[in-house]
Design a protein around this motif. Structure first.
Motif, PDB file in Angstrom:
ATOM      1  N   UNK A 162      -4.622   1.304  32.732  1.00  0.00           N
ATOM      2  CA  UNK A 162      -5.770   1.694  31.914  1.00  0.00           C
ATOM      3  C   UNK A 162      -5.275   2.189  30.563  1.00  0.00           C
ATOM      4  N   UNK A 163      -5.786   1.614  29.495  1.00  0.00           N
ATOM      5  CA  UNK A 163      -5.421   2.024  28.133  1.00  0.00           C
ATOM      6  C   UNK A 163      -6.613   2.758  27.526  1.00  0.00           C
ATOM      7  N   UNK A 169      -9.405  -4.252  18.828  1.00  0.00           N
ATOM      8  CA  UNK A 169     -10.645  -4.454  18.065  1.00  0.00           C
ATOM      9  C   UNK A 169     -11.456  -3.161  18.027  1.00  0.00           C
ATOM     10  N   UNK A 170     -11.659  -2.537  19.184  1.00  0.00           N
ATOM     11  CA  UNK A 170     -12.416  -1.283  19.243  1.00  0.00           C
ATOM     12  C   UNK A 170     -11.713  -0.179  18.462  1.00  0.00           C
ATOM     13  N   UNK A 171     -10.401  -0.113  18.614  1.00  0.00           N
ATOM     14  CA  UNK A 171      -9.624   0.940  17.954  1.00  0.00           C
ATOM     15  C   UNK A 171      -9.729   0.828  16.432  1.00  0.00           C
ATOM     16  N   UNK A 172      -9.609  -0.385  15.914  1.00  0.00           N
ATOM     17  CA  UNK A 172      -9.683  -0.582  14.461  1.00  0.00           C
ATOM     18  C   UNK A 172     -11.096  -0.377  13.942  1.00  0.00           C
ATOM     19  N   UNK A 173     -12.067  -0.721  14.749  1.00  0.00           N
ATOM     20  CA  UNK A 173     -13.461  -0.512  14.344  1.00  0.00           C
ATOM     21  C   UNK A 173     -13.756   0.970  14.153  1.00  0.00           C
ATOM     22  N   UNK A 174     -13.152   1.794  14.987  1.00  0.00           N
ATOM     23  CA  UNK A 174     -13.464   3.223  15.008  1.00  0.00           C
ATOM     24  C   UNK A 174     -12.509   4.084  14.191  1.00  0.00           C
ATOM     25  N   UNK A 220      -4.502  -4.308  23.921  1.00  0.00           N
ATOM     26  CA  UNK A 220      -4.979  -2.983  24.310  1.00  0.00           C
ATOM     27  C   UNK A 220      -4.107  -1.938  23.622  1.00  0.00           C
ATOM     28  N   UNK A 221      -4.725  -0.800  23.264  1.00  0.00           N
ATOM     29  CA  UNK A 221      -3.999   0.251  22.560  1.00  0.00           C
ATOM     30  C   UNK A 221      -3.719   1.399  23.524  1.00  0.00           C
ATOM     31  N   UNK A 222      -2.453   1.725  23.663  1.00  0.00           N
ATOM     32  CA  UNK A 222      -2.037   2.780  24.588  1.00  0.00           C
ATOM     33  C   UNK A 222      -2.094   4.148  23.918  1.00  0.00           C
ATOM     34  N   UNK A 226       0.627   2.284  20.509  1.00  0.00           N
ATOM     35  CA  UNK A 226       1.276   0.979  20.520  1.00  0.00           C
ATOM     36  C   UNK A 226       0.373   0.000  21.251  1.00  0.00           C
ATOM     37  N   UNK A 227       0.599  -1.293  21.005  1.00  0.00           N
ATOM     38  CA  UNK A 227      -0.232  -2.342  21.612  1.00  0.00           C
ATOM     39  C   UNK A 227       0.435  -2.936  22.843  1.00  0.00           C
ATOM     40  N   UNK A 228      -0.384  -3.445  23.738  1.00  0.00           N
ATOM     41  CA  UNK A 228       0.127  -4.305  24.812  1.00  0.00           C
ATOM     42  C   UNK A 228      -0.818  -5.496  24.946  1.00  0.00           C
ATOM     43  N   UNK A 229      -0.263  -6.626  25.260  1.00  0.00           N
ATOM     44  CA  UNK A 229      -0.997  -7.895  25.279  1.00  0.00           C
ATOM     45  C   UNK A 229      -1.493  -8.209  26.678  1.00  0.00           C
TER      46      UNK A 229
END
Length: 379
Positions: A162-163, A169-174, A220-222, A226-229
């Protein structure tokens, strides 16, 4: 000794040996029953489930910081986990179904729920997640897969880490981000793809894998930013030794907004694995552009925008994207103020090299990762 005495001795010895053999058989039967009973009880209590752990492994030329993705747990343990997972709330909706926040044991997990009609996509994603040596800190951690039959319909579950920050997308939007966070996001995004593209030779080797649907919604943003694919339902794998491609049997394609120009003008060589990797790089360039456009180092930060948002409809058609990307060779705007900061300027150069109209001119994911890593070390 008389014959009668000899007969009695033989009889006594036979009786003793027979009794011992009988006792031994009884003991064996009891032990077998006890072992079987213990195993049944252990299974019902889930005593054999291995809690996913973080493992650090390194080999020459490779960055294999591992999490829970990869070959996964034995199937029995996977089904035990899925059946012990409680869905809490829906946190997303994708092409193949809904994503839920769940709880397993004392930890939160993400549960991707597929409908039975999307079994092929579910099976392909599970197959990719269970690929040997897939584990990496920038690949979404795989925990278990199972089907959930409630009598009326069957759901197919994919349980992952779970991230808490959700999709990129959600992280950058907010959120607007600073330079340090921007670099961490773009470096980790490229590192995950670089590991996916990497072929590892050996008995427990890993085939090279192309994602085919790189976009900000599939990262997904942890907690550490950092990102994970994730989302491997369309992935193509390549066995280097046999030069064999394994392509999912599905009519679904990638996301039109992120499609490379050679896909849109139908010039891509689908028999070449290198072509799939190059198409991934084009899509990654758009993701890096999205991240960079939300960085405070660029000056005035505008609201989040999707790639080509000001050029095509909200849900563009294949023909519409082909007209803009392939025929007109237009790309998302890189503002002049991006050249005023050295860090942003260098990242923008990487972006432009990666979304080149010529697939062979694009950088490799490994090259992008190394360049960004060096920028992180020097910043």
């Amino acid at each position: 000794m008389s014959n009668n005495s000899q007969s009695q001795s033989v009889m006594i010895i036979s009786v003793v040996i027979g009794s011992l053999c009988g006792c031994l058989v009884v003991v064996i039967i009891v032990v077998v029953l006890l072992v079987a009973r213990f195993r049944r009880r252990s299974a019902s209590l889930n005593l054999n489930v291995e809690i996913p752990v973080t493992i650090n492994y390194s080999a020459p030329g490779m960055d294999l910081t591992m999490t829970g993705s990869g070959a996964g747990l034995p199937m029995l343990e996977q089904t035990s986990i899925a059946r012990q997972t409680t869905l809490i709330e829906q946190i997303g909706c994708g092409r193949y179904g809904n994503v839920w926040k769940g709880r397993w044991m004392e930890q939160y997990v993400a549960v991707k729920v597929f409908a039975s009609k999307d079994e092929q996509s579910w099976a392909r994603e599970v197959e990719i997640y269970q690929t040997a040596m897939l584990r990496h800190t920038n690949i979404l951690g795989f925990i278990a897969a199972d089907n959930n039959d409630n009598g009326a319909w069957t759901q197919l579950w994919l349980v992952t880490d779970y991230c808490e920050f959700g999709s990129l997308f959600d992280f950058l939007t907010q959120n607007a981000i600073d330079g340090k966070t921007m670099l961490k996001l773009v470096e980790s995004a490229s590192a995950g793809l670089a590991h996916l593209h990497l072929a590892v030779q050996g008995l427990q080797g890993k085939p090279a894998i192309a994602h085919r649907d790189i976009k900000s919604r599939n990262y997904l943003v942890k907690k550490d930013c950092s990102c994970c694919l994730g989302d491997f339902g369309l992935a193509v794998s390549h066995d280097v030794l046999s030069n064999r491609l394994t392509i999912p049997q599905t009519t679904k394609v990638g996301t039109i907004r992120y499609m490379a120009p050679e896909i849109l003008d139908e010039s891509m060589n689908y028999g070449s694995f290198e072509a799939y990797k190059q198409a991934d790089i084009y899509s990654l360039a758009l993701v890096i552009w999205e991240i960079t456009s939300r960085c405070s180092l660029t000056g005035d930060i505008e609201d989040y925008r999707q790639p080509y948002e000001d050029m095509v409809e909200a849900d563009p058609s294949f023909e519409e994207m082909a007209q803009v990307v392939s025929k007109k060779q237009v790309r998302p705007l890189i503002p002049d103020n991006w050249q005023q900061d050295k860090l942003i300027c260098r990242v923008s150069q990487i972006i432009e090299e990666c979304w080149s109209n010529s697939p062979s001119a694009r950088l490799s994911a490994l090259r992008i990762k190394k360049s960004l890593k060096q920028m992180m070390n020097n910043s």
